[in-house]
Design a protein around this motif. Sequence first.
Motif, PDB file in Angstrom:
ATOM      1  N   THR A   1       0.820  -1.212   0.000  1.00 10.38           N
ATOM      2  CA  THR A   1       0.000   0.000   0.000  1.00 10.38           C
ATOM      3  C   THR A   1       0.855   1.263   0.000  1.00 10.38           C
TER       4      THR A   1
ATOM      5  N   ARG B   1      -6.747  -5.127  -3.768  1.00 14.31           N
ATOM      6  CA  ARG B   1      -7.588  -4.618  -2.668  1.00 14.31           C
ATOM      7  C   ARG B   1      -7.400  -5.475  -1.423  1.00 14.31           C
ATOM      8  N   ALA B   2      -7.223  -6.747  -1.596  1.00 15.18           N
ATOM      9  CA  ALA B   2      -6.988  -7.636  -0.450  1.00 15.18           C
ATOM     10  C   ALA B   2      -5.665  -7.293   0.233  1.00 15.18           C
TER      11      ALA B   2
ATOM     12  N   THR C   1      -6.131  -4.133   2.220  1.00 18.07           N
ATOM     13  CA  THR C   1      -6.830  -4.467   3.468  1.00 18.07           C
ATOM     14  C   THR C   1      -5.865  -5.111   4.456  1.00 18.07           C
ATOM     15  N   GLU C   2      -5.005  -5.981   3.966  1.00 18.08           N
ATOM     16  CA  GLU C   2      -4.011  -6.638   4.818  1.00 18.08           C
ATOM     17  C   GLU C   2      -3.083  -5.606   5.467  1.00 18.08           C
TER      18      GLU C   2
ATOM     19  N   LEU D   1     -11.441   1.347  -1.094  1.00 13.94           N
ATOM     20  CA  LEU D   1     -12.214   1.306   0.151  1.00 13.94           C
ATOM     21  C   LEU D   1     -13.652   1.764   0.010  1.00 13.94           C
TER      22      LEU D   1
ATOM     23  N   VAL E   1     -12.764   2.435   8.772  1.00 16.35           N
ATOM     24  CA  VAL E   1     -12.400   1.017   8.575  1.00 16.35           C
ATOM     25  C   VAL E   1     -12.372   0.275   9.908  1.00 16.35           C
TER      26      VAL E   1
ATOM     27  N   LEU F   1     -12.621  -3.576  10.230  1.00 18.19           N
ATOM     28  CA  LEU F   1     -11.513  -4.520  10.060  1.00 18.19           C
ATOM     29  C   LEU F   1     -11.145  -5.127  11.409  1.00 18.19           C
TER      30      LEU F   1
END
Length: 594
Positions: free
Chosen positions: A515, A536-537, A540-541, A571, A585, A588
């Motif tokens: 990212t 995107r995964a 998110t990670e 997002l 977020v 998460l």
Amino acid sequence: MQTVEQVAQEQAAETPARRRGPADLWAFLSYAVLSVLVMSQLWRDPNGRLLAGNRDDHNIFLFMIAHAERVVFAGENPFHSSRLNVPDGVNMMANTAVLALGLPLAPVSHFLGVGVTVVLLITLGLAGTAAAWYWVLSRHLVTSRVAAWIGGLWCGFCPAMISHGNGHVNFVSQYVIPFIVWQALRLREPGRAVRGGIILGLLIVLQVFINEESLLFTALALGVFVVAYGLMARTSAKRDAPHMLKGLGVAALVSGSLLAYPLWYQFFAPGNYHGQPFEPDHYATDLASLGFFARQSLAGYGALTRHMSVSATEDNTFFGPVGLLMIIVSIVVLWRSVAARAAAIAGFVLLVMSLGPELVFFGHRTGVPLPFALISHAPVIDLVSVTRFAIVTSTIAGVLLALAADRARDFPAKKRRLFQIGLVLALVPLFPKPSPIVRADPLPPFLTQGTWKQYVTGDRTLVAVPLPDVTTGRTGMRWATLSHFAYPTPRGYFMGPANPPENNTGSWSAPPRFTSNVLWRVREYGIRPQLTAADRARITEDLIFWRAAVVVLVPNSRNGDDLLATLTDALGPPQQVGGVEIWDVRYLAVPSKE
């Protein structure tokens, strides 16, 4: 043959004590006024402005001061910050944490803001360094208060000091160094081994928590001085050596005992690193800079200076043509003094070291190899910026000018006037101009009104985009520091390992992640990536790794529309809250810290 010091001590004994008070007061006052003048533009709004010469390093010292404030008011570990670079934190001993400065001024930071503490420390640093050298010179080395004032003025306000005043709190705070030097040299006196060693050891500990680089430079300079003096005055050196060695042993025992754990933490605790993010020849002194003017000198011209200097905070020489000439004249005037000759040799050796492994002249590599290439990768030496060795040369130049000005009082009238004219012509063009500033964007209501507290709780973080980083993400880091680190934040500008455990070389930023790389490219080049489901995964990670609660887009960012589009793609649509666009977020699931 008497040394300069011995002659000065004999003459000082004849000086009425009552004359010292007013002269000292005027000297200290002049230094204070000049220091305030240099920092005047930042004093107008310390929390809303940044030093234009080096906004990044101004930011990193806001971080250091904010950390010290949390140590006092929140019980943070002084050697480790958990509020920046979440989840790994920052090894503060492996950074220039200036704990000896930030901790005593924590109440100022808490109630007036960390920006006020930074400008206060730079102001006190410049004036305090000048005053400290004036004190040592006037009490121990010269009899003329004017000569001592000139020496203090040069040591506290020479181009190197003014240059580092553009954000380097550590390098302008040199007021312990004169006393370290004097106490170290006094160890040669019989009967001072224990008392002098203890004092020196405590001063060393204090200096470690101000700036270890300056301490290293001072130790190297003293080492060269002692060797040079010993070779030129062997009889007295043999007589004094046992006393000095005993005193140094006591100093090593005292300082080693007190610094054992902090230094272990610096070199072995998580967050330690080795080497610098650049090669030794990347930041080296340009030989031509000796005779030119720094950009903040009265006679300076920035467009010309930039050809000979790596940055506005590294104008470490720039004596000017007459200034360089007067330094040489001073060495000639003092040549009969063994101590002065040894000091000049120490200054010359450190100057040669600052030139790096290859001679550079007016911005061009000459291909001429220099001795520093032999030691450039030696442990500890590889942790410093090479050009900064010249700071020692600048300081020694100030001491030599003071000694020569004191000696010049005994010259015939014509020679004395010529020397005085030379000093005026040397000093006036070097008079410092106020440090330039830039206005920083104000904190958004999302922060100032405390709206962020609705989102960031516990050990979750606020992720500012652009991500806090050296140069490219200074605003997000500034937000956190001006908020007294009330909320933790990932990444940041600090010194740490580049990508542990594979690469522990020093780096100015946190190890790269997917990212951070994506957002950096968008910010730099304005190219919107075509994100896949896998991308995107991974984003998110990374947010889970950073323990993110809310992502906030910094207003007016470079390529801000592209950053907005990328974050929206990753997002979803943002919310407008408190003057900023945010992505909540909290859904998460971050792992427990236990």
